[in-house]
Scaffold this motif. Sequence first.
Motif, PDB file in Angstrom:
ATOM      1  N   UNK A 248       5.542 -10.859  -9.685  1.00 26.06           N
ATOM      2  CA  UNK A 248       5.918  -9.539  -9.181  1.00 26.06           C
ATOM      3  C   UNK A 248       5.344  -9.360  -7.774  1.00 26.06           C
ATOM      4  N   UNK A 249       6.233  -9.166  -6.813  1.00 24.76           N
ATOM      5  CA  UNK A 249       5.776  -8.995  -5.430  1.00 24.76           C
ATOM      6  C   UNK A 249       5.229  -7.591  -5.227  1.00 24.76           C
ATOM      7  N   UNK A 250       4.156  -7.468  -4.443  1.00 23.22           N
ATOM      8  CA  UNK A 250       3.589  -6.149  -4.158  1.00 23.22           C
ATOM      9  C   UNK A 250       3.050  -6.141  -2.736  1.00 23.22           C
ATOM     10  N   UNK A 251       2.910  -4.957  -2.181  1.00 16.66           N
ATOM     11  CA  UNK A 251       2.176  -4.806  -0.930  1.00 16.66           C
ATOM     12  C   UNK A 251       1.192  -3.669  -1.123  1.00 16.66           C
ATOM     13  N   UNK A 252       0.068  -3.750  -0.427  1.00 10.75           N
ATOM     14  CA  UNK A 252      -0.881  -2.644  -0.489  1.00 10.75           C
ATOM     15  C   UNK A 252      -0.515  -1.661   0.611  1.00 10.75           C
ATOM     16  N   UNK A 253      -0.326  -0.407   0.218  1.00 11.23           N
ATOM     17  CA  UNK A 253      -0.090   0.655   1.187  1.00 11.23           C
ATOM     18  C   UNK A 253      -1.310   1.571   1.156  1.00 11.23           C
ATOM     19  N   UNK A 254      -2.216   1.412   2.125  1.00 15.94           N
ATOM     20  CA  UNK A 254      -3.478   2.167   2.076  1.00 15.94           C
ATOM     21  C   UNK A 254      -3.261   3.678   2.199  1.00 15.94           C
ATOM     22  N   UNK A 255      -2.043   4.089   2.585  1.00 12.40           N
ATOM     23  CA  UNK A 255      -1.788   5.529   2.723  1.00 12.40           C
ATOM     24  C   UNK A 255      -1.120   6.122   1.491  1.00 12.40           C
ATOM     25  N   UNK A 256      -0.901   5.296   0.499  1.00 16.20           N
ATOM     26  CA  UNK A 256      -0.291   5.805  -0.729  1.00 16.20           C
ATOM     27  C   UNK A 256      -1.314   6.645  -1.487  1.00 16.20           C
ATOM     28  N   UNK A 257      -1.074   7.962  -1.582  1.00 15.46           N
ATOM     29  CA  UNK A 257      -2.051   8.814  -2.268  1.00 15.46           C
ATOM     30  C   UNK A 257      -1.460   9.569  -3.451  1.00 15.46           C
ATOM     31  N   UNK A 258      -0.110   9.676  -3.529  1.00 17.15           N
ATOM     32  CA  UNK A 258       0.556  10.368  -4.642  1.00 17.15           C
ATOM     33  C   UNK A 258       0.321  11.873  -4.578  1.00 17.15           C
ATOM     34  N   UNK A 259       1.256  12.592  -5.202  1.00 16.11           N
ATOM     35  CA  UNK A 259       1.266  14.050  -5.072  1.00 16.11           C
ATOM     36  C   UNK A 259       0.194  14.788  -5.863  1.00 16.11           C
ATOM     37  N   UNK A 260      -0.180  14.242  -7.000  1.00 12.75           N
ATOM     38  CA  UNK A 260      -1.081  14.987  -7.862  1.00 12.75           C
ATOM     39  C   UNK A 260      -2.538  14.612  -7.596  1.00 12.75           C
ATOM     40  N   UNK A 261      -3.419  15.579  -7.818  1.00 10.05           N
ATOM     41  CA  UNK A 261      -4.849  15.363  -7.604  1.00 10.05           C
ATOM     42  C   UNK A 261      -5.470  14.437  -8.633  1.00 10.05           C
ATOM     43  N   UNK A 262      -4.798  14.272  -9.778  1.00 15.38           N
ATOM     44  CA  UNK A 262      -5.517  13.707 -10.908  1.00 15.38           C
ATOM     45  C   UNK A 262      -5.717  12.193 -10.901  1.00 15.38           C
ATOM     46  N   UNK A 263      -5.177  11.523  -9.896  1.00 15.34           N
ATOM     47  CA  UNK A 263      -5.258  10.066  -9.939  1.00 15.34           C
ATOM     48  C   UNK A 263      -6.609   9.494  -9.498  1.00 15.34           C
ATOM     49  N   UNK A 264      -6.956   8.310 -10.044  1.00 17.35           N
ATOM     50  CA  UNK A 264      -8.086   7.523  -9.541  1.00 17.35           C
ATOM     51  C   UNK A 264      -7.725   6.047  -9.668  1.00 17.35           C
ATOM     52  N   UNK A 265      -8.519   5.179  -9.094  1.00 14.57           N
ATOM     53  CA  UNK A 265      -8.242   3.731  -9.110  1.00 14.57           C
ATOM     54  C   UNK A 265      -6.774   3.445  -8.741  1.00 14.57           C
ATOM     55  N   UNK A 266      -6.099   2.655  -9.581  1.00 16.60           N
ATOM     56  CA  UNK A 266      -4.755   2.179  -9.234  1.00 16.60           C
ATOM     57  C   UNK A 266      -3.731   3.309  -9.070  1.00 16.60           C
ATOM     58  N   UNK A 267      -3.013   3.317  -7.957  1.00 15.90           N
ATOM     59  CA  UNK A 267      -1.803   4.133  -7.836  1.00 15.90           C
ATOM     60  C   UNK A 267      -0.693   3.215  -7.323  1.00 15.90           C
TER      61      UNK A 267
END
Length: 430
Positions: A248-267
């Motif tokens: 599975x190909x992936x790239x890291x997007x350091x600006x990916x923060x997602x809309x909700x406050x509740x996330x931690x670790x992997x997004x």
Amino acid sequence: MQKLVAIKGMNDILPPDSARWEWLEDKVRNLMARYAYRNIRTPIVEPTPLFVRGLGEVTDIVEKEMYSFEDRLNGEHLTLRPEATAGVVRAVAEHSMLYDGGKRLYYMGPMFRHERPQRGRYRQFHQIGAEALGFPGAEVDAELILMANALWRELGLQNVRLELNSLGQPQERQAHRAALIAYLEQHVDVLDEEARRRLHSNPLRILDTKNPAMQAVVEAAPRLIDFLGAQSLAHFDTVKSILTANGVAWTVNPRLVRGMDYYNLTVFEFVTDQLGSQGTICGGGRYDYLIEQIGGKPAPAVGWALGVERVLELLKEQESAVPALVPDVYAVIPSTAALPVAAATLERLRQAGVRVQMHAAPAGSEGMGSMKSQFKKADASGALWALIFGEDELARGSVVVKSLRDGAGAQSERLLDALADWAPTLQSPR
Ligand code: ATP
Ligand code: MG
């Protein structure tokens, strides 16, 4: 009288389009079973504080997108769910579902957000989501991502790329947040009004801005990934290496923060360039603190949600063929006298698994309508076969089967008594 129409941004899903929805839902049910995720159904209306507490007060959803109202009878503050994770977490806590270990769950259904309607953005839209609760390890983050990836493959979706990021743990975010605020304060003249408002409440969201004038400042901002400790980095590395081992190909997007406050670790987000600015078809991540946040016993969790409309629009964009839902047989019934035998025969065919569309008298017709009009309907139905319940044949205990496609016109007489023998020949492969 004034015509009543649906609410802006809320769509009717009509046939034949609804067949695409059912096709997708079938694929998802089948997939979830293979990953041992089980279905959960929670209410569409929840107490407003669930979302305020769960999603965070300074998120787009809570600030401006919720359909909230007061119950006229008891004054309760209620909200049409804008997403389903908070409800799932509430249900899991309310029913102590984690008492005997982690749970893997999935849901499908409508969500409501008061947004500006446009392509890929509606006020009632549909999500399919998967949540794994009670599991702390990176292997579950990876499992969920692999499962979404398998879904794209099985739907025939192309050109979907995976972006990953890690938001670390609250302490790491705190340190980053302080550095970020200090940095943004130095560039306050470049920030737009919304960014200034969020500078002290939710500075991470500023990195998510679409304002071109702010891009340069945002790009040079302190990166959260540089504030992560060894454990957070190891978690992230495990996710990445499982994905890589699975091709599975992936790239890291350091600006990916997602809309909700509740996330931690992997997004993570699955993104396409083929849907204009509504290019995110699926998003998710880990939310180890949400259960506690809404009053449950602390437990780790991770999940994703996909936008059904966007996935279907992307499939359409890629001209991916979705099997049409057509009957095998159209029953032509020349006279009302034939109805009892015809209806009984059709019931037996359906029990044998044959898809049957019975001719029904159209409005304003005499009797069942002319044979010509019945055959026109039979053709339009897409059926491969017409079954003709003619008077003479019925008197002989038989019915005529006529091909409507290959070698159209070829017909033969079949005995009703022997229906079990010939019924399977009418069924097209599925
Ligand atoms: P966006 O940045 O496009 O507003 P989001 O971050 O608000 O998306 P999520 O809350 O993560 O979206 O929801 C998961 C998925 O649900 C999105 O990736 C998208 O495919 C879909 N989605 C979200 N909002 C809408 C909407 N208003 N209409 C249609 N689909 C939506
Ligand atoms: Mg949104």
